[in-house]
Write a protein that holds these residues in place. Structure first.
Motif, PDB file in Angstrom:
ATOM      1  N   GLY A 187      -8.836   3.444  12.627  1.00 57.51           N
ATOM      2  CA  GLY A 187      -7.945   3.781  11.515  1.00 57.51           C
ATOM      3  C   GLY A 187      -7.123   4.991  11.809  1.00 57.51           C
ATOM      4  N   VAL A 188      -6.394   5.590  10.783  1.00 57.71           N
ATOM      5  CA  VAL A 188      -5.591   6.859  10.927  1.00 57.71           C
ATOM      6  C   VAL A 188      -6.258   8.013  10.161  1.00 57.71           C
ATOM      7  N   ASP A 189      -6.071   9.303  10.747  1.00 57.66           N
ATOM      8  CA  ASP A 189      -6.662  10.399  10.038  1.00 57.66           C
ATOM      9  C   ASP A 189      -5.522  11.328   9.447  1.00 57.66           C
TER      10      ASP A 189
ATOM     11  N   MET B 174      -0.561   1.156   9.629  1.00 55.65           N
ATOM     12  CA  MET B 174       0.681   1.789   9.464  1.00 55.65           C
ATOM     13  C   MET B 174       1.554   0.751   9.073  1.00 55.65           C
ATOM     14  N   PRO B 175       1.626  -0.575   9.614  1.00 58.60           N
ATOM     15  CA  PRO B 175       2.698  -1.629   9.058  1.00 58.60           C
ATOM     16  C   PRO B 175       2.453  -1.924   7.760  1.00 58.60           C
TER      17      PRO B 175
ATOM     18  N   PHE C 100       0.830  -1.402   0.119  1.00 59.60           N
ATOM     19  CA  PHE C 100      -0.106   0.084  -0.122  1.00 59.60           C
ATOM     20  C   PHE C 100       1.078   1.180   0.002  1.00 59.60           C
ATOM     21  N   ILE C 101       0.375   2.367  -0.660  1.00 59.66           N
ATOM     22  CA  ILE C 101       0.781   3.720  -0.718  1.00 59.66           C
ATOM     23  C   ILE C 101      -0.153   4.347   0.337  1.00 59.66           C
ATOM     24  N   GLN C 102       0.481   5.602   0.910  1.00 55.00           N
ATOM     25  CA  GLN C 102      -0.372   6.401   1.826  1.00 55.00           C
ATOM     26  C   GLN C 102      -1.350   7.218   0.783  1.00 55.00           C
TER      27      GLN C 102
END
Length: 546
Positions: A450-452, A542-543, A428-430
């Motif tokens: 999740g992440v924001d 994140m990993p 995955f990419i950001q």
């Protein structure tokens, strides 16, 4: 008769020798001094007279020698010799008295000279033999005769040797205590004292030392016991403890274990239990440790049960603040006093690992593969010699290897077909290059799945990897939301968008824009909420980012 000094004694003996010589010369010149017509009777009478004079001279010589020897022995042996000397004086006096009576009676009966002369000569010879040629010191130990010596000093030298020998074993001076007595008597050649036998007889009287069996390990004395058999059985018992029920095993000591017969202090004798306990103990030694990355001297000391001061004492050249990787440090180390090496033959089955065989196919994409034949380990029957020390294996040598079941190799097919643009790349990419405002995990409002990343409204949101859109629309608190299925149970979610650019069923590629950043649903400002789901459950995303 008392001899004042040796000089006067020698003078008297010399005078008696001269007188005796003169008498004998006169005897030999008898024929020259008398007429040739002298009768045979007168010749016999003359010979008898001269014989008496010679015997008289011998008597005086024997008497003086007897007194000299007796008084000399008196100085050496005290009361016993004094008593014998007195008896010698008494006998000499009686013989002198008998000689005087003979001389008085000889004038009356001159015919009795020859018998008297014979008696006097016999007595003189007996006294001379008893006082000069046959007297010796007989040594007695516990009532048993050891033999004759010429003087008590000879025996005292033997005693000194025994005391010195015993003191060497004990480590301190020793005084012999034995029932030794002495007496004067006629010396017999076959009863002279043997110094070696006498020394051993006296040494046998010493109770403080004894002949024992000494068990040593590498030359170090471990225990002392009177029974060699008991020590041998102890060795065998310790070896058998390592062998156990293994009939194929052989055991031996790593160290050199000896049992020797030695003379030792009797107080050093140990029981078999004490010796076994000592053999089961440990001895202190040292080992060399090589410094590893991240080591500190204090940590090394703690790991080996030592203080920092002890380590510094063994390594005075080392600066505790500047040790470096690879530097060698000497440390204390405890190891068994006695170790047992066991060699045995073992038989067992062992798996034979299968190998993987790779085949290529253009029917599968480049990142795809599948197993067409499962691998299966084989089985071998093995016989090996195994060497261990104190139960820890040191060496294993295979003696025989027989394959019972052949392994079955795994066959894996790997795809060679080029992947389409919209297919998953496996990483995955950001999805949005913004500011991370909330990570995955617990926070004040509950668990964040999740992440924001916050940013400007309308900024592009892209697909993290290629896949198929399975949701595109309103999704409650997520607002306008997109979910992409990437295969292999992986899905990604993009929420709070202001606008959606894809629809359900559409194939998207990694990095393709799928929405615009917004603040729809349960949101306090423009941001991208991104989730990674594995088999439908959210995980820390994140990993997974490349």
């Amino acid at each position: 008769m008392k001899i004042k000094n040796m000089g006067s004694l020698k003078s008297m003996v010399r005078r008696q020798q001269v007188k005796c010589k003169t008498h004998l010369e006169r005897l030999c010149r008898i024929g020259a001094n008398r007429p040739g017509a002298q009768s045979g009777k007168e010749l016999i009478r003359t010979l008898a007279g001269k014989t008496v004079q010679a015997a008289d001279s011998l008597f005086h010589l024997a008497g003086m020698a007897g007194v000299m020897v007796g008084e000399g022995l008196q100085k050496t042996f005290g009361r016993t010799a004094s008593h014998l000397a007195q008896q010698g004086h008494s006998v000499l006096g009686r013989l002198e008295e008998a000689r005087t009576q003979y001389l008085l009676s000889a004038r009356k009966e001159k015919r009795s000279r020859v018998p008297a002369c014979a008696f006097l000569a016999t007595a003189t010879i007996m006294l001379f033999s008893a006082t000069y040629f046959g007297i010796g010191v007989e040594v007695w130990l516990d009532g048993q005769s050891l033999g004759f010596v010429s003087s008590k000093e000879d025996m005292e030298k033997i005693i000194d040797k025994v005391e010195e020998r015993t003191g060497g074993y004990l480590g301190h001076p020793y005084t012999l205590s034995a029932d030794l007595t002495y007496s004067l008597g006629y010396m017999q050649p076959d009863r002279l004292l043997d110094e070696t036998e006498a020394e051993e007889a006296l040494f046998a009287q010493v109770e403080e030392v004894s002949t024992q069996y000494v068990l040593s390990v590498d030359g170090q004395v471990i225990g002392v016991n009177p029974s060699k058999t008991a020590l041998e059985l102890l060795k065998q018992r310790m070896l058998s403890a390592q062998v156990g029920q293994d009939e194929n095993a052989q055991a031996e000591f790593v160290q050199d274990v000896t049992i020797e017969q030695m003379t030792v202090p009797t107080s050093a004798v140990d029981s078999i239990d004490e010796i076994e306990l000592a053999l089961s103990g440990e001895k202190s030694g040292t080992k060399v440790y090589s410094v590893q990355q991240g080591d500190t001297l204090s940590q090394i000391a703690e790991n080996y049960g030592m203080t920092l001061e002890q380590v510094q004492g063994l390594n005075p050249h080392i600066d505790p603040a500047r040790i470096h990787v690879g530097e060698e440090i000497t440390l204390q180390n405890s190891e068994p006093l006695l170790s047992v090496k066991k060699t045995t033959t073992v038989e067992y089955t062992q798996e034979i690992a299968y190998e993987s065989e790779v085949q290529y196919s253009d029917e599968l994409y480049e990142n795809e593969s599948k197993i067409v034949t499962e691998g299966q380990n084989g089985v071998a029957q093995v016989a090996a010699n195994v060497v261990s020390i104190d139960g820890v294996e040191q060496e294993r040598t295979i003696q025989s290897w027989e394959v019972v079941q052949q392994p079955q190799n795994e066959v894996k097919v790997v795809g060679t077909k080029e992947k389409p643009t919209t297919s998953s790349k496996g990483y995955f990419i950001q999805p949005f290059r913004g500011i991370l405002t909330s990570p995955y995990g617990y926070r004040s409002r509950g668990f964040h799945t999740g992440v924001d990343w916050a940013g400007t409204k309308g900024s592009p949101v892209v697909a993290a990897d290629g896949g198929t859109v399975i949701q595109a629309g309103w999704n409650g608190g997520y607002g306008y939301c997109v979910i992409i299925d990437h295969g292999n149970g992986l899905q990604t979610l993009y929420a709070h968008n202001s606008a959606l650019l894809v629809r359900v069923g559409e194939k998207v590629a990694q990095g393709q824009q799928i929405a615009k950043l917004g603040s729809t649903g349960n949101s306090t400002g423009p941001h991208c909420h991104w989730e990674v789901r594995v088999n439908g459950s959210p995980v820390n995303p994140m990993p997974y980012l490349s």
